[in-house]
Design a protein around this motif. Structure first.
Motif, PDB file in Angstrom:
ATOM      1  N   LYS A 141       0.819  -1.208   0.014  1.00  0.00           N
ATOM      2  CA  LYS A 141       0.022  -0.145  -0.041  1.00  0.00           C
ATOM      3  C   LYS A 141       0.913   1.391  -0.115  1.00  0.00           C
ATOM      4  CE  LYS A 141      -4.064  -1.615   0.256  1.00  0.00           C
ATOM      5  NZ  LYS A 141      -4.965  -1.581  -0.967  1.00  0.00           N
ATOM      6  N   ILE A 142       0.487   2.280  -0.929  1.00  0.00           N
ATOM      7  CA  ILE A 142       1.118   3.396  -0.752  1.00  0.00           C
ATOM      8  C   ILE A 142       0.016   4.667  -0.382  1.00  0.00           C
ATOM      9  CG2 ILE A 142       2.422   4.947  -2.349  1.00  0.00           C
ATOM     10  CD1 ILE A 142       3.562   2.237  -2.482  1.00  0.00           C
ATOM     11  N   MET A 143       0.475   5.203   0.916  1.00  0.00           N
ATOM     12  CA  MET A 143      -0.516   6.171   1.360  1.00  0.00           C
ATOM     13  C   MET A 143       0.328   7.577   0.959  1.00  0.00           C
ATOM     14  SD  MET A 143      -1.028   5.263   5.278  1.00  0.00           S
ATOM     15  CE  MET A 143      -0.319   3.549   5.516  1.00  0.00           C
ATOM     16  N   VAL A 144      -0.650   8.274   0.146  1.00  0.00           N
ATOM     17  CA  VAL A 144      -0.168   9.664  -0.616  1.00  0.00           C
ATOM     18  C   VAL A 144      -0.888  10.764   0.383  1.00  0.00           C
ATOM     19  CG1 VAL A 144      -0.433  10.780  -2.804  1.00  0.00           C
ATOM     20  CG2 VAL A 144      -0.169   8.287  -2.677  1.00  0.00           C
ATOM     21  N   SER A 145       0.145  11.821   0.440  1.00  0.00           N
ATOM     22  CA  SER A 145      -0.370  13.054   1.005  1.00  0.00           C
ATOM     23  C   SER A 145       0.720  13.987   0.647  1.00  0.00           C
ATOM     24  CB  SER A 145      -0.335  12.861   2.745  1.00  0.00           C
ATOM     25  OG  SER A 145       1.030  12.558   3.152  1.00  0.00           O
ATOM     26  N   GLY A 146       0.432  15.127   1.147  1.00  0.00           N
ATOM     27  CA  GLY A 146       1.658  16.368   0.632  1.00  0.00           C
ATOM     28  C   GLY A 146       0.771  17.551   0.966  1.00  0.00           C
ATOM     29  N   PHE A 147       2.021  18.689   0.751  1.00  0.00           N
ATOM     30  CA  PHE A 147       1.467  20.160   1.108  1.00  0.00           C
ATOM     31  C   PHE A 147       0.302  20.309   0.113  1.00  0.00           C
ATOM     32  CE2 PHE A 147       2.101  24.649  -0.141  1.00  0.00           C
ATOM     33  CZ  PHE A 147       1.626  25.357   1.315  1.00  0.00           C
ATOM     34  N   ALA A 148       0.498  20.653  -1.375  1.00  0.00           N
ATOM     35  CA  ALA A 148      -0.108  20.933  -2.419  1.00  0.00           C
ATOM     36  C   ALA A 148      -0.669  19.796  -3.403  1.00  0.00           C
ATOM     37  CB  ALA A 148       0.800  21.812  -3.196  1.00  0.00           C
TER      38      ALA A 148
ATOM     39  N   PHE B 131      -1.335  -0.620  -9.498  1.00  0.00           N
ATOM     40  CA  PHE B 131      -2.661  -1.220  -9.413  1.00  0.00           C
ATOM     41  C   PHE B 131      -3.014  -1.520  -7.794  1.00  0.00           C
ATOM     42  CE2 PHE B 131      -1.406  -1.440 -13.812  1.00  0.00           C
ATOM     43  CZ  PHE B 131      -2.869  -0.735 -14.458  1.00  0.00           C
ATOM     44  N   ASN B 132      -4.384  -0.957  -7.400  1.00  0.00           N
ATOM     45  CA  ASN B 132      -4.698  -1.380  -6.075  1.00  0.00           C
ATOM     46  C   ASN B 132      -3.860  -1.151  -4.834  1.00  0.00           C
ATOM     47  OD1 ASN B 132      -7.316  -2.313  -7.256  1.00  0.00           O
ATOM     48  ND2 ASN B 132      -6.196  -4.301  -7.906  1.00  0.00           N
ATOM     49  N   LYS B 133      -2.911  -0.084  -5.161  1.00  0.00           N
ATOM     50  CA  LYS B 133      -1.956   0.068  -4.134  1.00  0.00           C
ATOM     51  C   LYS B 133      -2.299   1.559  -3.512  1.00  0.00           C
ATOM     52  CE  LYS B 133       1.772  -3.194  -5.491  1.00  0.00           C
ATOM     53  NZ  LYS B 133       3.154  -3.228  -5.550  1.00  0.00           N
ATOM     54  N   LEU B 134      -2.708   2.447  -4.207  1.00  0.00           N
ATOM     55  CA  LEU B 134      -2.619   3.834  -3.701  1.00  0.00           C
ATOM     56  C   LEU B 134      -3.750   4.064  -2.946  1.00  0.00           C
ATOM     57  CD1 LEU B 134      -1.613   5.602  -7.134  1.00  0.00           C
ATOM     58  CD2 LEU B 134      -0.212   4.824  -5.183  1.00  0.00           C
ATOM     59  N   GLU B 135      -3.573   4.894  -1.657  1.00  0.00           N
ATOM     60  CA  GLU B 135      -4.511   5.219  -0.887  1.00  0.00           C
ATOM     61  C   GLU B 135      -4.122   6.805  -0.522  1.00  0.00           C
ATOM     62  OE1 GLU B 135      -4.112   3.245   3.005  1.00  0.00           O
ATOM     63  OE2 GLU B 135      -4.878   1.190   2.014  1.00  0.00           O
ATOM     64  N   PHE B 136      -5.349   7.572  -0.965  1.00  0.00           N
ATOM     65  CA  PHE B 136      -5.113   9.014  -0.848  1.00  0.00           C
ATOM     66  C   PHE B 136      -5.605   9.592   0.481  1.00  0.00           C
ATOM     67  CE2 PHE B 136      -5.949   8.477  -5.742  1.00  0.00           C
ATOM     68  CZ  PHE B 136      -4.465   8.288  -6.066  1.00  0.00           C
ATOM     69  N   LEU B 137      -4.642  10.272   1.159  1.00  0.00           N
ATOM     70  CA  LEU B 137      -4.987  10.672   2.646  1.00  0.00           C
ATOM     71  C   LEU B 137      -5.583  12.127   2.363  1.00  0.00           C
ATOM     72  CD1 LEU B 137      -1.987   9.416   4.578  1.00  0.00           C
ATOM     73  CD2 LEU B 137      -4.071   8.269   3.991  1.00  0.00           C
ATOM     74  N   ASN B 138      -6.802  12.157   1.967  1.00  0.00           N
ATOM     75  CA  ASN B 138      -7.379  13.425   1.522  1.00  0.00           C
ATOM     76  C   ASN B 138      -7.311  14.606   2.713  1.00  0.00           C
ATOM     77  OD1 ASN B 138      -8.790  15.048  -0.387  1.00  0.00           O
ATOM     78  ND2 ASN B 138     -10.523  14.986   0.733  1.00  0.00           N
ATOM     79  N   ASN B 139      -7.344  14.216   4.046  1.00  0.00           N
ATOM     80  CA  ASN B 139      -7.098  14.945   5.186  1.00  0.00           C
ATOM     81  C   ASN B 139      -5.807  15.703   5.316  1.00  0.00           C
ATOM     82  OD1 ASN B 139      -9.984  15.134   5.684  1.00  0.00           O
ATOM     83  ND2 ASN B 139      -9.931  13.355   7.042  1.00  0.00           N
ATOM     84  N   CYS B 140      -4.822  15.152   4.748  1.00  0.00           N
ATOM     85  CA  CYS B 140      -3.645  15.232   4.787  1.00  0.00           C
ATOM     86  C   CYS B 140      -3.049  16.123   3.363  1.00  0.00           C
ATOM     87  CB  CYS B 140      -2.559  14.204   4.928  1.00  0.00           C
ATOM     88  SG  CYS B 140      -3.115  13.342   6.508  1.00  0.00           S
TER      89      CYS B 140
END
Length: 172
Positions: A111-118, A137-146
């Protein structure tokens, strides 16, 4: 900034940039202008640092999930080249040679948790690189609150829904 901004003294180079280098850099850009971003992802700057709470959370997660590991991918390790993506840099020579190595290394994780400033700039460009690599494929998790949208109308935000639709990414 424009060449006129530099020539009129509205912009003074920082770090080890010379006025000549800045002029050459802007001349190499397609539209001959450049956006100056806040100092948020230059190695060693305040904006490059991870919040202590995030590091603590990662350590707790690792203890709770023994045998699992994490890897943090950061950008901004070369103050002489812009890196909108964590995997590529923007300069007249093209793509950062390390990008494919980092993408391949990261693709080995479940799993890849994706977050960042912009969200609509640097995060989006990083997601574009992951999407186009075809390795996530089936690995990305977008941390919208981050993440923060600087321009909620940016077309670059479409990449998140594209990844969800085409590659099984999810919002967390």
């Amino acid at each position: 900034i424009t060449l006129e901004d530099i020539n009129l003294g509205k912009y003074e180079p920082k770090y080890s940039y010379s006025k000549k280098n800045i002029i050459n850099y802007i001349n190499d850009l397609p539209d001959k202008t450049h956006t100056i971003w806040p100092e948020h992802c230059i190695e060693g700057s305040w904006g490059w640092a991870f919040p202590e709470k995030l590091i603590d959370a990662l350590k707790k997660w690792q203890l709770k999930n023994s045998g699992k590991s994490y890897k943090i991918i950061q950008k901004g390790f070369d103050i002489h080249h812009e890196m909108y993506s964590a995997f590529t840099r923007i300069d007249h020579r093209g793509m950062n040679l390390k990008s494919n190595t980092n993408l391949k290394m990261l693709s080995r994780f479940d799993k890849i948790m994706v977050s960042g400033f912009a969200k609509d700039v640097c995060v989006a460009w990083s997601v574009i690189d992951m999407y186009t690599s075809g390795m996530f494929f089936n690995k990305l998790e977008f941390l919208n609150n981050c993440m923060t949208e600087l321009n909620p109308k940016s077309e670059l935000l479409d990449i998140f829904e594209t990844c969800i639709k085409d590659q099984g990414a999810i919002w967390k």
